[in-house]
Design an enzyme around this catalytic site. Structure first.
Site, mmCIF file in Angstrom:
data_model
loop_
_atom_site.group_PDB
_atom_site.id
_atom_site.type_symbol
_atom_site.label_atom_id
_atom_site.label_comp_id
_atom_site.label_asym_id
_atom_site.label_seq_id
_atom_site.Cartn_x
_atom_site.Cartn_y
_atom_site.Cartn_z
ATOM 1 C CE LYS A 91 -4.514 0.810 0.335
ATOM 2 N NZ LYS A 91 -5.683 -0.031 0.055
ATOM 3 C CG ASP A 116 -7.407 3.311 -0.340
ATOM 4 O OD1 ASP A 116 -7.751 2.128 -0.242
ATOM 5 O OD2 ASP A 116 -7.563 4.125 0.598
HETATM 6 O O1 2IT Z 1 -8.313 -1.472 -0.334
HETATM 7 C C1 2IT Z 1 -8.232 -1.983 -1.469
HETATM 8 O O2 2IT Z 1 -8.330 -3.200 -1.645
HETATM 9 C C2 2IT Z 1 -7.981 -1.087 -2.598
HETATM 10 N N1 2IT Z 1 -7.860 0.115 -2.391
HETATM 11 C C3 2IT Z 1 -7.840 -1.637 -3.977
HETATM 12 C C4 2IT Z 1 -6.490 -2.166 -4.217
HETATM 13 C C5 2IT Z 1 -6.217 -2.585 -5.631
HETATM 14 O O3 2IT Z 1 -5.038 -2.874 -5.903
HETATM 15 O O4 2IT Z 1 -7.126 -2.645 -6.458
#
Ligand code: 2IT
Length: 455
Positions: free
Chosen positions: A126, A166
């Site tokens: 992340k 996100d």
């Molecule tokens: O919290 C999540 O799963 C997302 N923000 C999506 C992450 C993604 O790589 O699609």
């Protein structure tokens, strides 16, 4: 709780001082893994949990850009690459003023288990920034995104790390980030997901998280002899996740009687029951004002309640609620909110946002309600479709809507079944979905880490 689990939780708190959201989610996950670690003493010998809570790599960087007034601005950029045991790091980027390592690490840690639950080959990561896109011009957002990518590009790639959106990172930001990546590396590749449909994006990705949540909740209901049609549902938030959930609820004949924004909540006795109302959700969000009040002006049967969250709508309006789905952000539901939710008589609670419930509130809801669905399982449909987007890009092809929906529905049913099975096996309870999700997500990652040796 086992000594091993307790020891690692303490160690993690010591090693990451002040990062309370990260502590909260590590505690929540590790506590439910105690019976698995007892069954596998080799995990302690291999320091598996110690390794799991330590990101494989954490990158923090300076982002320098110039605002419309010509002033130089400096922000912080982050990417925590948590675990690549089962695939390249995968997870979103969050742009919000409260972003700091504690938030990104909690999200990255959750992502390991969520991505594992999808059954697809994606590891956990992340990233983000303390940049606030609210109130910025398009040109400012573009210059920020270009500056952000000018550092991030060297750490990511379609086989290394594939970011997505996100909070604060939607199609516009992904477009600017992708454009800058492509300009720097001179390769057209699926390095980001959530892209526009014209340049590699996946049909259905936008609504995938919300659709997946409702399909997961539907399995929870079915397993307890109930169906979604006719249910009264309360959601929080009105962003991308809430929109997708409201849309699928409408299709399944449930009634979304309330939703919320930072300014208060909307009660609509008829529910979000038309395509026009669902579409208006998107319009509200794209207005950039971050308020839900205008819904009640547009649809006069609805009432706007200023300054309150929607958790007490049952008492406020004397309405029956069957299912609550928090879709806003972390720690949206605290103990007193949980008490209101239980008082309403609702039997089901399914998390949509990442970690929307404080740990004490979660324990209380699990005790008092028929079933509680955890975010890392229920909202995994978003990242699952991101992985399908990666496949679409590397296969140089385009998938159709129907194929994506069908795959997503199957994935959500499989995730539900994996959670219920692990709950049954380790906690003797098919509704122990919170623990079941942690265990089912962990098992695959743990086995992969053991197989790959001390790395
Ligand atoms: O919290 C999540 O799963 C997302 N923000 C999506 C992450 C993604 O790589 O699609």
């Amino acid at each position: 709780m086992s000594n091993y689990v307790e020891r690692v939780i303490e160690l993690c708190k010591q090693n990451n001082p002040g990062e309370v959201e990260f502590h909260q989610c590590v505690e929540e996950v590790l506590e439910s893994l105690a019976p698995v670690c007892e069954k596998h003493p080799e995990y302690e010998e291999a320091a598996l949990l110690e390794r799991l809570v330590e990101p494989e790599r954490g990158i923090t960087f300076r982002v320098v850009w110039v605002d419309d007034a010509g002033k130089v601005q400096v922000n912080k950029g982050y990417r925590y690459q948590f675990n690549s045991a089962i695939g390249p790091y995968k997870g979103g980027l969050r742009f919000a003023p409260n972003v700091y390592p504690g938030i990104i690490k909690f999200l990255g840690f959750e992502q390991i288990f969520k991505n594992s639950l999808t059954g697809l080959p994606i590891g956990g990561g992340k990233g983000g920034s303390d940049f606030d896109p609210n109130g910025k011009s398009d040109a400012e957002v573009m210059r920020f995104c270009q500056a952000f990518m000018t550092e991030l590009f060297r750490h990511i790639g379609p086989y290394t790390d594939v970011p997505a959106g996100d909070l604060g990172v939607g199609a516009r930001e992904i477009g600017y980030l992708f454009g800058q990546y492509k300009r720097i590396v001179d390769r057209y590749e699926g390095v980001l997901t959530g892209k526009g449909l014209q340049y590699g994006g996946l049909l259905g990705r936008a609504e995938a998280t919300g659709f997946g949540i409702v399909w997961y909740a539907e399995e929870m209901l079915k397993a307890n002899g109930e169906e979604m049609a006719g249910k009264n549902v309360v959601i929080s938030g009105f962003g991308n996740v809430a929109w997708g959930a409201a849309w699928k609820l409408q299709q399944l004949g449930a009634k979304t009687v309330a939703f919320s924004g930072p300014d208060g909540y909307i009660y609509d006795p008829n529910g979000i029951n038309t395509d026009e109302k669902v579409a208006y959700f998107l319009e509200l969000r794209s207005s950039g004002k971050n308020i839900c009040a205008p819904y009640a002006e547009k649809f006069p049967e609805a009432t706007f309640v200023p300054g309150k969250k929607p958790w007490n709508v049952a008492e406020d309006f004397g309405v029956k609620v069957d299912l609550f789905i928090p879709c806003a952000m972390q720690n949206d539901v605290r103990m007193e909110d949980a008490q209101n939710i239980v008082k309403s008589g609702a039997k089901f609670y399914c998390e949509g946002a990442n970690m929307p419930t404080t740990n004490d509130a979660l324990v209380y809801l699990m005790k008092e309600m028929t079933a509680v669905g955890p975010a890392k399982a229920a909202n995994a449909g978003g990242v699952a479709c991101s992985c399908i987007e990666m496949g679409q890009n590397s296969g140089h092809t385009v998938y159709q809507h129907e194929d994506v929906y069908a795959q997503l529905h199957t994935i959500m049913k499989n995730i539900y079944n994996a959670c219920a099975k692990a709950g049954e096996t380790y906690y003797n309870d098919k509704n122990a979905l919170v623990q079941g999700a942690n265990i089912a997500g962990f098992e695959k990652v743990a086995e992969a880490m053991m197989a790959q040796g001390l790395v």
